[in-house]
Design a protein around this motif. Sequence first.
Motif, PDB file in Angstrom:
ATOM      1  N   ASP A   1      63.780  37.330  65.916  1.00  0.00           N
ATOM      2  CA  ASP A   1      63.854  37.360  64.449  1.00  0.00           C
ATOM      3  C   ASP A   1      65.326  37.362  64.019  1.00  0.00           C
ATOM      4  O   ASP A   1      65.995  38.388  64.095  1.00  0.00           O
ATOM      5  CB  ASP A   1      63.135  38.611  63.919  1.00  0.00           C
ATOM      6  N   GLU A   2      65.803  36.199  63.623  1.00  0.00           N
ATOM      7  CA  GLU A   2      67.173  36.020  63.107  1.00  0.00           C
ATOM      8  C   GLU A   2      68.266  36.594  64.008  1.00  0.00           C
ATOM      9  O   GLU A   2      69.047  37.452  63.581  1.00  0.00           O
ATOM     10  CB  GLU A   2      67.293  36.630  61.700  1.00  0.00           C
TER      11      GLU A   2
ATOM     12  N   THR B   1      59.969  37.812  58.769  1.00  0.00           N
ATOM     13  CA  THR B   1      59.752  39.101  59.431  1.00  0.00           C
ATOM     14  C   THR B   1      58.303  39.553  59.271  1.00  0.00           C
ATOM     15  O   THR B   1      57.698  40.071  60.218  1.00  0.00           O
ATOM     16  CB  THR B   1      60.742  40.152  58.881  1.00  0.00           C
TER      17      THR B   1
ATOM     18  N   GLU C   1      64.596  42.089  64.049  1.00  0.00           N
ATOM     19  CA  GLU C   1      65.729  41.801  63.173  1.00  0.00           C
ATOM     20  C   GLU C   1      66.769  42.926  63.264  1.00  0.00           C
ATOM     21  O   GLU C   1      67.959  42.677  63.375  1.00  0.00           O
ATOM     22  CB  GLU C   1      65.168  41.708  61.749  1.00  0.00           C
TER      23      GLU C   1
HETATM   24 MG   LIG Z   1      63.463  39.011  57.980  1.00  0.00          MG
END
Ligand SMILES: [Mg+2]
Length: 231
Positions: free
Chosen positions: A156-157, A41, A83
């Motif tokens: 992000d993820e 991140t 995220e």
């Molecule tokens: Mg992260």
Amino acid sequence: MLEISNLNVFHGNLQVVWDLTVKVDPGELVTLIGPNGAGKTSTVETIIGLNREASGSICFLGEEILGMRPNQVFRKGLALVPERREIFPGMPVIENLQLGAMGRPGWRKELDHVYSLFPVLRERERQRAGTLSGGEQQMLAIGRALMSEPKMLVLDEPSTGLSPLLVVQMFRSLEQLGREGMTVLLLEQNVRHALELCNRGYVLENGRIVLEGKSKELLHDPHIERAYLGI
Ligand SMILES: [Mg+2]
Ligand SMILES: Nc1ncnc2c1ncn2[C@@H]1O[C@H](COP(=O)(O)OP(=O)(O)OP(=O)(O)O)[C@@H](O)[C@H]1O
């Protein structure tokens, strides 16, 4: 398309990323994988201009973007799906998507494209976004980023918090995006899915790239097998 060279990232006095070098060519799907706290991140926030405590270089389409503001980076065509899925919970799904288009004339066509990638969003079009499941909200966050018709997408993820079935659906949609020619940088902890989707990968541990290469090779690397695949 994106060329990150020797990037160092800080939070105040604390350095969290060291000498990171990552390259993504047009039309490529590339993953940066790493466990909790690896610096994923922190890296994306630096790429899109949210964190400017950094040194090194980030070139997007040949232009240095390190130090630019988030809206400048966004206008160049680099969109982030963060995220924490930053959707507007009180607004209907369709309005969340329209906001992503920011008044572009071609938004209806892009809306159809988003609905073809994530059919559940069409079914839920009038529903308030806050009532969607976690997985559906993730799809909405990706859909909203696509509505701006970016040249490149950074995720992000996206699989965090999703059920195994939704993870599979999510990766299928990303695969379709890849076939359509989108350029993607995917940050993930779900190592197997990420490597199966992407052509190349980088492994980030404690803020440093420790391995990189073709996904096929990384999937058979002894360190990856032991540390991430439970083999
Ligand atoms: Mg992260
Ligand atoms: N605002 C901040 N201030 C101080 N330290 C921070 C800050 N944000 C992140 N860190 C630290 O930076 C390191 C990297 O965190 P980061 O969130 O980038 O990792 P990550 O790979 O995204 O992890 P996760 O998979 O859990 O999301 C961690 O040690 C974290 O504690």
